[in-house]
Design a protein around this motif. Sequence first.
Motif, PDB file in Angstrom:
ATOM      1  N   ASP A 147      -6.343  -4.649   9.904  1.00  0.00           N
ATOM      2  CA  ASP A 147      -5.795  -5.981   9.673  1.00  0.00           C
ATOM      3  C   ASP A 147      -4.273  -5.954   9.821  1.00  0.00           C
ATOM      4  O   ASP A 147      -3.625  -4.965   9.489  1.00  0.00           O
ATOM      5  N   THR A 148      -3.723  -7.044  10.318  1.00  0.00           N
ATOM      6  CA  THR A 148      -2.270  -7.120  10.518  1.00  0.00           C
ATOM      7  C   THR A 148      -1.628  -7.876   9.364  1.00  0.00           C
ATOM      8  O   THR A 148      -1.048  -8.948   9.541  1.00  0.00           O
ATOM      9  N   ARG A 149      -1.706  -7.321   8.163  1.00  0.00           N
ATOM     10  CA  ARG A 149      -1.165  -8.001   6.981  1.00  0.00           C
ATOM     11  C   ARG A 149       0.326  -7.723   6.789  1.00  0.00           C
ATOM     12  O   ARG A 149       0.952  -8.316   5.938  1.00  0.00           O
ATOM     13  N   GLN A 150       0.846  -6.775   7.555  1.00  0.00           N
ATOM     14  CA  GLN A 150       2.264  -6.439   7.410  1.00  0.00           C
ATOM     15  C   GLN A 150       2.820  -6.121   8.797  1.00  0.00           C
ATOM     16  O   GLN A 150       2.986  -4.961   9.165  1.00  0.00           O
ATOM     17  N   LYS A 151       3.089  -7.182   9.561  1.00  0.00           N
ATOM     18  CA  LYS A 151       3.427  -7.021  10.974  1.00  0.00           C
ATOM     19  C   LYS A 151       4.698  -6.206  11.190  1.00  0.00           C
ATOM     20  O   LYS A 151       4.861  -5.571  12.235  1.00  0.00           O
ATOM     21  N   GLU A 152       5.598  -6.244  10.202  1.00  0.00           N
ATOM     22  CA  GLU A 152       6.846  -5.485  10.373  1.00  0.00           C
ATOM     23  C   GLU A 152       6.674  -4.004  10.088  1.00  0.00           C
ATOM     24  O   GLU A 152       7.595  -3.205  10.291  1.00  0.00           O
ATOM     25  N   GLY A 153       5.484  -3.628   9.614  1.00  0.00           N
ATOM     26  CA  GLY A 153       5.222  -2.219   9.358  1.00  0.00           C
ATOM     27  C   GLY A 153       5.816  -1.721   8.057  1.00  0.00           C
ATOM     28  O   GLY A 153       5.987  -2.500   7.096  1.00  0.00           O
ATOM     29  N   PHE A 154       6.171  -0.444   8.015  1.00  0.00           N
ATOM     30  CA  PHE A 154       6.665   0.184   6.796  1.00  0.00           C
ATOM     31  C   PHE A 154       7.863   1.079   7.093  1.00  0.00           C
ATOM     32  O   PHE A 154       8.028   1.576   8.215  1.00  0.00           O
ATOM     33  N   THR A 155       8.671   1.306   6.075  1.00  0.00           N
ATOM     34  CA  THR A 155       9.659   2.379   6.135  1.00  0.00           C
ATOM     35  C   THR A 155       8.959   3.663   5.692  1.00  0.00           C
ATOM     36  O   THR A 155       7.870   3.629   5.108  1.00  0.00           O
ATOM     37  N   LEU A 156       9.593   4.788   5.931  1.00  0.00           N
ATOM     38  CA  LEU A 156       9.015   6.058   5.486  1.00  0.00           C
ATOM     39  C   LEU A 156       8.917   6.121   3.966  1.00  0.00           C
ATOM     40  O   LEU A 156       7.948   6.668   3.422  1.00  0.00           O
ATOM     41  N   ASP A 157       9.907   5.547   3.274  1.00  0.00           N
ATOM     42  CA  ASP A 157       9.854   5.541   1.806  1.00  0.00           C
ATOM     43  C   ASP A 157       8.684   4.689   1.312  1.00  0.00           C
ATOM     44  O   ASP A 157       8.001   5.052   0.339  1.00  0.00           O
ATOM     45  N   GLN A 158       8.425   3.560   1.976  1.00  0.00           N
ATOM     46  CA  GLN A 158       7.282   2.729   1.592  1.00  0.00           C
ATOM     47  C   GLN A 158       5.967   3.470   1.830  1.00  0.00           C
ATOM     48  O   GLN A 158       5.044   3.414   1.003  1.00  0.00           O
ATOM     49  N   LEU A 159       5.879   4.173   2.940  1.00  0.00           N
ATOM     50  CA  LEU A 159       4.676   4.951   3.218  1.00  0.00           C
ATOM     51  C   LEU A 159       4.462   6.039   2.172  1.00  0.00           C
ATOM     52  O   LEU A 159       3.332   6.272   1.725  1.00  0.00           O
ATOM     53  N   ALA A 160       5.537   6.690   1.772  1.00  0.00           N
ATOM     54  CA  ALA A 160       5.423   7.740   0.757  1.00  0.00           C
ATOM     55  C   ALA A 160       4.876   7.159  -0.545  1.00  0.00           C
ATOM     56  O   ALA A 160       4.019   7.779  -1.205  1.00  0.00           O
ATOM     57  N   ARG A 161       5.321   5.964  -0.904  1.00  0.00           N
ATOM     58  CA  ARG A 161       4.823   5.345  -2.143  1.00  0.00           C
ATOM     59  C   ARG A 161       3.343   4.961  -2.034  1.00  0.00           C
ATOM     60  O   ARG A 161       2.609   5.010  -3.019  1.00  0.00           O
ATOM     61  N   ILE A 162       2.916   4.629  -0.838  1.00  0.00           N
ATOM     62  CA  ILE A 162       1.495   4.330  -0.640  1.00  0.00           C
ATOM     63  C   ILE A 162       0.656   5.600  -0.799  1.00  0.00           C
ATOM     64  O   ILE A 162      -0.387   5.606  -1.455  1.00  0.00           O
ATOM     65  N   PHE A 163       1.126   6.693  -0.232  1.00  0.00           N
ATOM     66  CA  PHE A 163       0.360   7.940  -0.302  1.00  0.00           C
ATOM     67  C   PHE A 163       0.327   8.518  -1.712  1.00  0.00           C
ATOM     68  O   PHE A 163      -0.660   9.152  -2.093  1.00  0.00           O
ATOM     69  N   THR A 164       1.387   8.313  -2.476  1.00  0.00           N
ATOM     70  CA  THR A 164       1.370   8.810  -3.857  1.00  0.00           C
ATOM     71  C   THR A 164       0.558   7.912  -4.781  1.00  0.00           C
ATOM     72  O   THR A 164       0.210   8.304  -5.897  1.00  0.00           O
ATOM     73  N   GLY A 165       0.274   6.689  -4.329  1.00  0.00           N
ATOM     74  CA  GLY A 165      -0.479   5.757  -5.168  1.00  0.00           C
ATOM     75  C   GLY A 165       0.390   4.809  -5.957  1.00  0.00           C
ATOM     76  O   GLY A 165      -0.126   3.982  -6.722  1.00  0.00           O
ATOM     77  N   GLU A 166       1.723   4.868  -5.782  1.00  0.00           N
ATOM     78  CA  GLU A 166       2.606   3.928  -6.472  1.00  0.00           C
ATOM     79  C   GLU A 166       2.431   2.510  -5.933  1.00  0.00           C
ATOM     80  O   GLU A 166       2.496   1.537  -6.687  1.00  0.00           O
ATOM     81  N   THR A 167       2.229   2.399  -4.623  1.00  0.00           N
ATOM     82  CA  THR A 167       1.952   1.108  -3.996  1.00  0.00           C
ATOM     83  C   THR A 167       0.495   1.104  -3.567  1.00  0.00           C
ATOM     84  O   THR A 167       0.068   1.987  -2.815  1.00  0.00           O
ATOM     85  N   THR A 168      -0.259   0.114  -4.024  1.00  0.00           N
ATOM     86  CA  THR A 168      -1.696   0.096  -3.744  1.00  0.00           C
ATOM     87  C   THR A 168      -2.154  -1.170  -3.038  1.00  0.00           C
ATOM     88  O   THR A 168      -3.336  -1.298  -2.720  1.00  0.00           O
ATOM     89  N   THR A 169      -1.232  -2.126  -2.808  1.00  0.00           N
ATOM     90  CA  THR A 169      -1.631  -3.386  -2.181  1.00  0.00           C
ATOM     91  C   THR A 169      -0.707  -3.741  -1.022  1.00  0.00           C
ATOM     92  O   THR A 169       0.451  -3.311  -0.956  1.00  0.00           O
ATOM     93  N   TRP A 170      -1.248  -4.544  -0.100  1.00  0.00           N
ATOM     94  CA  TRP A 170      -0.446  -5.129   0.948  1.00  0.00           C
ATOM     95  C   TRP A 170       0.408  -6.248   0.342  1.00  0.00           C
ATOM     96  O   TRP A 170       0.234  -6.603  -0.826  1.00  0.00           O
ATOM     97  N   ARG A 171       1.270  -6.823   1.128  1.00  0.00           N
ATOM     98  CA  ARG A 171       2.176  -7.848   0.636  1.00  0.00           C
ATOM     99  C   ARG A 171       1.434  -9.069   0.078  1.00  0.00           C
ATOM    100  O   ARG A 171       1.890  -9.718  -0.855  1.00  0.00           O
ATOM    101  N   ASP A 172       0.235  -9.347   0.635  1.00  0.00           N
ATOM    102  CA  ASP A 172      -0.518 -10.509   0.155  1.00  0.00           C
ATOM    103  C   ASP A 172      -1.354 -10.197  -1.088  1.00  0.00           C
ATOM    104  O   ASP A 172      -2.105 -11.050  -1.562  1.00  0.00           O
ATOM    105  N   GLY A 173      -1.244  -8.979  -1.605  1.00  0.00           N
ATOM    106  CA  GLY A 173      -1.962  -8.604  -2.816  1.00  0.00           C
ATOM    107  C   GLY A 173      -3.318  -7.967  -2.582  1.00  0.00           C
ATOM    108  O   GLY A 173      -3.951  -7.484  -3.530  1.00  0.00           O
ATOM    109  N   SER A 174      -3.786  -7.951  -1.351  1.00  0.00           N
ATOM    110  CA  SER A 174      -5.070  -7.316  -1.049  1.00  0.00           C
ATOM    111  C   SER A 174      -4.909  -5.791  -1.072  1.00  0.00           C
ATOM    112  O   SER A 174      -3.831  -5.260  -0.796  1.00  0.00           O
ATOM    113  N   PRO A 175      -5.988  -5.055  -1.397  1.00  0.00           N
ATOM    114  CA  PRO A 175      -5.862  -3.603  -1.567  1.00  0.00           C
ATOM    115  C   PRO A 175      -5.640  -2.852  -0.256  1.00  0.00           C
ATOM    116  O   PRO A 175      -6.216  -3.200   0.777  1.00  0.00           O
TER     117      PRO A 175
END
Length: 275
Positions: free
Chosen positions: A112-140
Amino acid sequence: MNPNRKHWWLLVLLLDLLAAAPTSLAQTLSVGGTGSSEPIIRVLFEEFRKDVPGATLNQLSPPLGSGGALKALAAKRISLAVIGRPVKAEEAKLVGQSFLLAETPFVLASRDTRQKEGFTLDQLARIFTGETTTWRDGSPIRLILRPRFESDSALLKNMSPAMEKAVDAATQRPGMVTADNDLEAVKLINETPGSLGSTTLGLLTTSKARAVPLAINSVAPSLATLKNGSYPWRKPLVVALPPEPDALAERFAVFLRSSKARSILQRQDYLPAAP
C-alpha cells in the motif's frame, strides 16, 4: 583411396559437425542461487534459447540461497550459480570463473502507498525496533523480516549504525513474520495489508509485483539514482561457474555479458556491469 578409409574419414567429419552444432541437441542448464535471480534468469534464458533452441532451463526450487548454490556448484549438482553477493575468499577455491552480472536498487517496499514520501533511515530504525508501529494514517505497519544470516538482513544493517542495532532488535521481537527467501518475501509483501519489507527493484519488476518501492532519505530508487550515487543501496547479481563448466554453461555465461543481455537487464531494472 581405400574405400574403408574414405568411409572412416566421412564418419569423423560427421562427428565433428555434430559436435560443432550444439543447437541441434537437447541440453539442460541447471541453475541455483538467490531467489531474486530466478525471474530475470528465466527472461534472459528465453532470449538465449533463440540461438540454442534445444536448450532447457532447470532452476532449483525452493531457492538455494547464495552459500547453498556455491556448495551445490562445487558438488556438481548445478552447472551455474547466480548469487546475491560477491564470492567470499574461502569460497573462491570451490568455483571457477565468477563475474558481476548486474546490480539493482535494494528497496523497502509496501503493498500500500500510505506514505508516498517514504522514510528516513532514522524512521526506518524506529520501525524495526518497534517504537513506530503505524503508518501516518494510523493503520498498522506489518513488517516482513528476513533470517539474520540472509544477505538482505546484512544489507539492511549496513544502511546505518542505527539500522544495524534495529534489525538485530527486530529479529528478537516475538511474533514477527519472516520470509525464508526472496520470492516468499515478495509474495508476503504483495499479499499483506500494510506490509513493509526488503526486496529489490529488479525483482519487483520481473515478478510483476503490485508492491511499491519507497523513497529513503527523500530519494526514490531507480537505475538513474543508483548510477549517479544518490541512492546508494544496491544488491548485486554475481554469476559463478564450476572449475570445469560444460559447454552450455559456458555459452550462457558468454551470452550474459552480451549487448543483447545488457539491454534486457536494463529494461528489467538491473544496471548491467561494465563490459
